[in-house]
Write a protein that holds these residues in place. Sequence first.
Motif, mmCIF file in Angstrom:
data_model
loop_
_atom_site.group_PDB
_atom_site.id
_atom_site.type_symbol
_atom_site.label_atom_id
_atom_site.label_comp_id
_atom_site.label_asym_id
_atom_site.label_seq_id
_atom_site.Cartn_x
_atom_site.Cartn_y
_atom_site.Cartn_z
ATOM 1 N N LEU A 196 -33.066 43.200 13.206
ATOM 2 C CA LEU A 196 -34.383 42.987 12.751
ATOM 3 C C LEU A 196 -34.569 42.454 10.892
ATOM 4 N N HIS A 197 -32.662 41.969 10.094
ATOM 5 C CA HIS A 197 -32.935 42.752 9.003
ATOM 6 C C HIS A 197 -31.878 40.861 9.213
ATOM 7 N N THR A 198 -32.257 40.036 9.930
ATOM 8 C CA THR A 198 -31.354 38.732 9.864
ATOM 9 C C THR A 198 -32.320 37.600 9.735
ATOM 10 N N PRO A 199 -32.284 37.200 9.088
ATOM 11 C CA PRO A 199 -33.705 35.774 8.839
ATOM 12 C C PRO A 199 -33.582 35.262 9.705
ATOM 13 N N VAL A 200 -34.771 35.054 10.246
ATOM 14 C CA VAL A 200 -35.120 34.020 10.910
ATOM 15 C C VAL A 200 -34.886 34.426 12.410
ATOM 16 N N LEU A 201 -33.590 34.756 13.056
ATOM 17 C CA LEU A 201 -33.149 35.457 14.349
ATOM 18 C C LEU A 201 -34.071 36.107 15.019
ATOM 19 N N PRO A 202 -34.857 37.039 14.751
ATOM 20 C CA PRO A 202 -35.821 37.380 15.403
ATOM 21 C C PRO A 202 -37.009 37.070 15.799
ATOM 22 N N GLU A 203 -37.215 36.772 14.976
ATOM 23 C CA GLU A 203 -38.541 35.819 14.646
ATOM 24 C C GLU A 203 -38.368 34.323 16.050
ATOM 25 N N LEU A 204 -37.542 33.852 16.038
ATOM 26 C CA LEU A 204 -37.320 32.665 17.007
ATOM 27 C C LEU A 204 -36.431 34.015 18.962
ATOM 28 N N ALA A 205 -36.532 34.877 18.379
ATOM 29 C CA ALA A 205 -36.186 35.488 19.342
ATOM 30 C C ALA A 205 -37.295 36.030 20.185
ATOM 31 N N TRP A 206 -38.317 36.098 19.379
ATOM 32 C CA TRP A 206 -39.473 37.527 19.914
ATOM 33 C C TRP A 206 -40.651 36.413 20.281
ATOM 34 N N ARG A 207 -40.987 34.738 19.483
ATOM 35 C CA ARG A 207 -41.365 33.596 19.895
ATOM 36 C C ARG A 207 -40.729 33.024 21.499
ATOM 37 N N GLY A 208 -39.763 33.529 21.968
ATOM 38 C CA GLY A 208 -39.060 32.601 22.742
ATOM 39 C C GLY A 208 -38.846 34.158 23.561
ATOM 40 N N PRO A 209 -37.629 33.530 24.537
ATOM 41 C CA PRO A 209 -37.510 34.457 25.434
ATOM 42 C C PRO A 209 -37.182 35.714 25.378
ATOM 43 N N ALA A 253 -44.392 41.446 17.395
ATOM 44 C CA ALA A 253 -43.304 41.479 17.336
ATOM 45 C C ALA A 253 -42.122 41.167 16.026
ATOM 46 N N ALA A 254 -42.859 39.320 15.775
ATOM 47 C CA ALA A 254 -41.744 39.339 14.870
ATOM 48 C C ALA A 254 -42.496 38.898 13.250
ATOM 49 N N HIS A 255 -44.500 39.447 13.249
ATOM 50 C CA HIS A 255 -44.614 40.033 12.277
ATOM 51 C C HIS A 255 -44.012 40.951 12.075
#
Length: 591
Positions: free
Chosen positions: A174-187, A217-219
């Motif tokens: 969750l500390h990595t940039p962008v990836l958690p947001e992409l994952a939650w808004r995606g699959p 989850a992204a926020h």
Amino acid sequence: MSGTALAGARERRVSTGGIELCVVELGDPERPTVLLVHGYPDSKEVWSEVAEQLAARFHVVLYDVRGHGRSSAPVPLRGGFTLEKLTDDFLAVADAVSPDRPVHLVGHDWGSVQGWEFATVARTEGRIASFTSMSGPSLDHFGHWIKKRMTRPTPRRAAQLLNQGAKSWYVGMLHTPVLPELAWRGPLGKRWPRILARLEEVPAGSAYPTASLPSDAAHGAWLYRDNVRPRLRRPRADAYAHVPVQLITPTGDAFLSERLYDELERWAPELVRRTLPAKHWIPRTRPDQVAAWISEFVTTREEPTAKAPQQKAPGKYADRFSGQLVLVTGAASGIGRATAFAFAEAGARVVAVDRDGEGAARTAEMARLVGAADAWGECVDVSDEQAMEKLAAKVAAEYGIVDVLVNNAGIGLSGPFLETSSEDWKKVLDVNLWGVVHGCRIFGKQMAERGQGGHIVNTASAAAYLPSRTLPAYSTSKAAVLMLSECLRAELASKSIGVSAICPGIVNTNITATSRFAGVDAAEEKRRQERSSRLYGLRNFPPEKVADAILLAVVKNRAVVPVTPESKGALWMSRFMPNTLRRIARLEPRL
């Protein structure tokens, strides 16, 4: 409440620091306020079932944490989710919904992490009456916990660090940039409900998770980014709770080790501990028990006289069984009575069942004196299926669904097979086997339909795996109970219902005085009963030790539990030296 079916819900908006929070209220505003704070990646709907149950007694308040559900998100996101700003939000909500009285705070997951901040900072003093924490530690306490194990390592402490590190793998992600947001808004956002249902056994429901889950989850990833590293590196030294704290720890939590709370008394002087055999999302999987414990804790703070039941429970398993409903059959004497008392000492509510109605009533009366939250005696013959059906309906209607069932009722029968009549066989099997079957089927079905787990304990015997030429009927009935327990354990595991078979050996109870002896006249039967009673008395293994083993079996979810030394030895021999046992069984006993 949008997306929920909560009857009588009242929605309002609360402004704080440029954020609009969605707040929902249930129940009478004149009653004590219970404020529920959700975790990650949830919204307030995670509390819907708990809130409905609490609303009958309290003023219940739920709100969407900033950036979640129907609350607005800070701009920019970075730096907008610090614990200091979340504390501002909490105070704004508390002032809006309960301006003149402190609130009873309840948090789960990140709601609990926030709650620890609220309960330990000076600016909230006087605004919180109590705090119930579930599945979320104080980041400050966690930081000190890590530092102690890093600076003063031992093999045990190193293992604890490694264990919690493995459980916390997702924090780094969750500390990595962008990836958690992409994952939650995606699959991941699309699959999350199915993941919860499969891994956490969270029942599917239209109200939870809500459609806002991907953005929530992204926020919410910023909860971790804004707080975890700073607090773990520099934990506050003054993070002492200024309110009474109730800690509810699910023992199957995949994300948090129970060891995190080992030294919590240092930080929370007024601490009540509870443990629950469940996974992380207990507001959804165990709402009945969660609501009951919250209600009890709040009531003891609002009504001083309500503290007495809690103080009466001295048993070492009070954190596990306090307030739970336990039904024990064969409770008028012996192992059943000792078991009822052991659960009573742990603060459980006890239903003592026996065909001796007066004996069951005496057990219930004594159970209340030794610490039971409440106790009742019921006169029922466990071999009577219709009577057991009526008992189950009455218990469910008046006391609730049973959390722990102890099928203990049993009778003894001795005598060679060829001298044991069909009627003798029927009596033994009706009580020892069918009584257990009725209890498991009727009460086990209620547990399964409730969907919140439970535990069934069946009293078998060392005779279940110890062949004897003089106990064919009794041994057969107990062997059947043992195998039934093993089969049920396999079947009910998916419903979070544990099943244990208890195998006492020679225990000093009155079963010997009432045992039948086939093939002999009345005078000889009485002589043998008296002789058996003397021998069991000389052995003098107390039923209280069996009761202790029963409670431990439930706590540890053990499958087969031999109790006495001879029972343990016989079980070992049955597995590794069965022929030796068979040869011993051929010896004719001296009667």
